[in-house]
Design an enzyme around this catalytic site. Structure first.
Site, PDB file in Angstrom:
ATOM      1  N   GLU A  62      -5.156  -8.698  -1.004  1.00  0.00           N
ATOM      2  CA  GLU A  62      -5.865  -8.344   0.223  1.00  0.00           C
ATOM      3  C   GLU A  62      -7.371  -8.119  -0.052  1.00  0.00           C
ATOM      4  OE1 GLU A  62      -4.612  -5.773   3.332  1.00  0.00           O
ATOM      5  OE2 GLU A  62      -2.453  -6.072   2.488  1.00  0.00           O
ATOM      6  N   GLU A  94       0.833  -1.283  -0.157  1.00  0.00           N
ATOM      7  CA  GLU A  94      -0.072  -0.253  -0.119  1.00  0.00           C
ATOM      8  C   GLU A  94       0.889   1.341   0.000  1.00  0.00           C
ATOM      9  OE1 GLU A  94      -2.755  -0.562   3.354  1.00  0.00           O
ATOM     10  OE2 GLU A  94      -4.210  -1.860   2.002  1.00  0.00           O
TER      11      GLU A  94
HETATM   12  C1  BG6 Z   1      -4.376  -3.181   4.929  1.00  0.00           C
HETATM   13  C2  BG6 Z   1      -3.114  -3.431   5.333  1.00  0.00           C
HETATM   14  O1  BG6 Z   1      -4.485  -1.897   4.782  1.00  0.00           O
HETATM   15  O2  BG6 Z   1      -5.499  -3.426   5.545  1.00  0.00           O
HETATM   16  C3  BG6 Z   1      -2.999  -4.561   6.545  1.00  0.00           C
HETATM   17  O3  BG6 Z   1      -2.103  -3.835   4.343  1.00  0.00           O
HETATM   18  C4  BG6 Z   1      -4.034  -4.571   7.300  1.00  0.00           C
HETATM   19  O4  BG6 Z   1      -1.806  -4.587   6.940  1.00  0.00           O
HETATM   20  C5  BG6 Z   1      -5.572  -4.620   6.554  1.00  0.00           C
HETATM   21  O5  BG6 Z   1      -4.034  -5.406   8.344  1.00  0.00           O
HETATM   22  C6  BG6 Z   1      -6.752  -4.551   7.204  1.00  0.00           C
HETATM   23  O6  BG6 Z   1      -6.882  -3.482   8.156  1.00  0.00           O
HETATM   24  P1  BG6 Z   1      -7.043  -3.634   9.754  1.00  0.00           P
HETATM   25  O7  BG6 Z   1      -6.894  -2.356  10.282  1.00  0.00           O
HETATM   26  O8  BG6 Z   1      -8.494  -4.202   9.960  1.00  0.00           O
HETATM   27  O9  BG6 Z   1      -6.037  -4.735  10.255  1.00  0.00           O
END
Ligand code: BG6
Length: 488
Positions: free
Chosen positions: A386, A191
């Site tokens: 993701e 990101e």
């Molecule tokens: C993404 C990141 O932005 O979102 C991860 O690359 C992160 O590291 C994921 O864990 C989900 O976000 P959160 O805050 O719910 O863990």
């Protein structure tokens, strides 16, 4: 939906990051990373995402004096460092073809400045990758996932100083040499567009050190250094592992116009273009004209070395990877509109969408839309590295975890990918985030769970750390076995 939409060899799997899962924050020579200063703040309103994630110099100083692993949740993660074989067995049981992990720079170069790498750190990842291979799981490795050495942040202004580019390039060369027979798929910066959202985690920049009016220039300078570092990493990968593939990694945050008012449509176009800025540079190998104009208008001066533009041009990425969690809305009346949170940011609420327990808008069609839009723009294979839903899962008296909401979420998102493939988009793979529960990036909670596998630990790190299969575990196993055909 027709049959066999997913190509043979589609990379089904899951995604993790070292700082959120490994724990063992001070073992085997590991140095402190920026993530080790990030604290769970139970007293802070969860909707106040800025305060939740804010890290000041005073916070850093306090963190450096503390051995606590209760509130500094990323220091303990889920103890993946010691339990990875057990976890890999579970991933293999689900049929994972790929697992996205990151290498913690601080395990290899504890402060970032050492001449020689830390052998114990190198040995850990070698063992991790070998164990994956034994289980027919391909590693997909992020080189920089919010875990730069704290030393560089404190003493070298993080990515603002050019020196960090050389140090990172050295780290890349070392890991490419060491893992050249084990890792084929690499990602540079997780990101990379998050620089303005959370400069400390992303760039190691402690914002209070700089005059407010200079901050934008400083952050753009640091981003420039990451772009150069990304290109150099690609250059060294080509030299050291010629058949490997390098991807960039961005947060895809689609924004729809609020309605067909041309002013809203134009605004949405520009908002999306801002979101694409980061992948544009890494795919096209040059800065878009609009950003150069913007810098000029704002008197932002970015220092570039004489061969920087050539480096950007020569070493562009092989594929585009991205996280996808939610979409937002562009409105010229933004200030008057209701807002929702999402991924350390905030946007205008879309009345047509539901939200997760943490208020993130759920929009599988936005994934379909983004895949078409990104493929048309880049004509490179896409990888969704993701995606997922954070929820407060409950363990029933019999030990089961009935996460039907997660199954419903993934079903719709996988359908969206299939539809995009049917629309001619080339998709390499899909790695749902936090395939086993890990510590949340934004809130440092354990109770914000994404996994197919439950980890018995609470927000303060109490628990047995025992792994339990959720209902979605068997469902995802079936999805993978049928190559995305059986989503019931
Ligand atoms: C993404 C990141 O932005 O979102 C991860 O690359 C992160 O590291 C994921 O864990 C989900 O976000 P959160 O805050 O719910 O863990």
């Amino acid at each position: 939906m027709g049959k066999n939409l997913f190509p043979e060899g589609f990379l089904w799997g899951g995604a993790l990051a070292a700082n959120q899962c490994e724990g063992a924050w001070n073992e085997d020579g590991k140095g402190m990373s920026v993530a080790d200063c990030s604290m769970y703040k139970p007293h802070v309103d969860l909707n106040d995402y800025r305060s939740q994630h804010m890290i000041t110099m005073a916070d850093i100083e306090a963190a450096m004096k503390s051995d606590d692993i209760s509130l500094y949740a990323k220091r303990r993660g889920i103890d993946f460092y010691h339990r990875y074989k057990e976890d890999l067995d579970l991933f293999a049981e689900m049929g994972f073809k790929v697992l996205r992990v990151s290498i913690a720079w601080t395990r290899i170069f504890p402060t970032g400045l050492e001449d020689a790498p830390n052998e114990k750190g190198l040995a850990f990842y070698e063992s991790l990758f070998r164990e994956m291979k034994k289980r027919n799981i391909e590693p997909l490795v992020t080189l920089h996932h919010y875990e730069m050495p704290l030393y560089l942040a404190i003493h070298n202004d993080g990515w603002y100083q050019r020196l960090v580019v050389d140090k990172f390039a050295k780290f890349c060369r070392v890991v490419f040499e060491r893992y050249k027979n084990l890792v084929k798929y690499w990602l540079t910066f997780n990101e990379i567009d998050s620089a303005f959202r959370h400069p400390f985690t992303s760039l190691g920049i402690i914002t209070e050190r700089y005059p407010e009016e200079k901050l934008e220039e400083i952050i753009y300078q640091a981003i420039h250094h990451q772009f150069i570092a990304s290109s150099l990493a690609t250059k060294y990968l080509r030299e050291i592992i010629p058949d490997a593939k390098m991807g960039c990694m961005v947060t895809r945050t689609l924004t729809y116009p609020e309605n067909c008012n041309p002013k809203n449509c134009l605004l949405a176009l520009k908002d999306n273009r801002d979101n694409y800025f980061y992948s544009d540079v890494q795919v096209f190998g040059e800065y878009p004209k609009f950003i150069k104009r913007y810098w000029k208008k704002k008197d932002i001066n970015i220092h570039m070395e004489s061969d920087d533009e050539e480096i950007l041009k020569c070493y562009t990425v092989d594929f585009v990877s991205f996280s996808y969690y939610m979409s937002f809305v562009s409105s010229i009346d933004r200030d008057k509109r209701e807002k929702v949170n999402g991924n350390l940011t905030q946007g205008v609420k879309n009345p047509f969408l539901d939200v997760t327990e943490w208020g993130w808008q759920i929009d599988p069609i936005g994934l379909h839309y983004s895949l078409i839009d990104m493929y048309d723009r880049y004509r490179l294979p896409l990888f969704i590295v993701e995606n997922g839903v954070g929820s407060n899962d409950k363990v029933e008296a019999d030990g089961s975890i009935i996460d039907d909401y997660r199954i419903a979420y993934f079903r719709e998102h996988i359908r969206a990918i299939a539809s995009a493939i049917d629309d001619g988009v080339e998709v390499m793979g899909y790695t749902p985030w936090g395939c086993i529960d890990i510590v949340s990036l934004s809130t440092n909670q354990m109770s914000k769970r994404y996994g197919f596998i439950y980890v018995d630990a609470d927000d303060f790190g109490n628990g047995t750390y025992k792994r339990l299969k959720k209902k979605s575990f068997d469902w995802y196993k079936k999805v993978i076995r049928s190559n995305g055909e059986d989503l019931d």
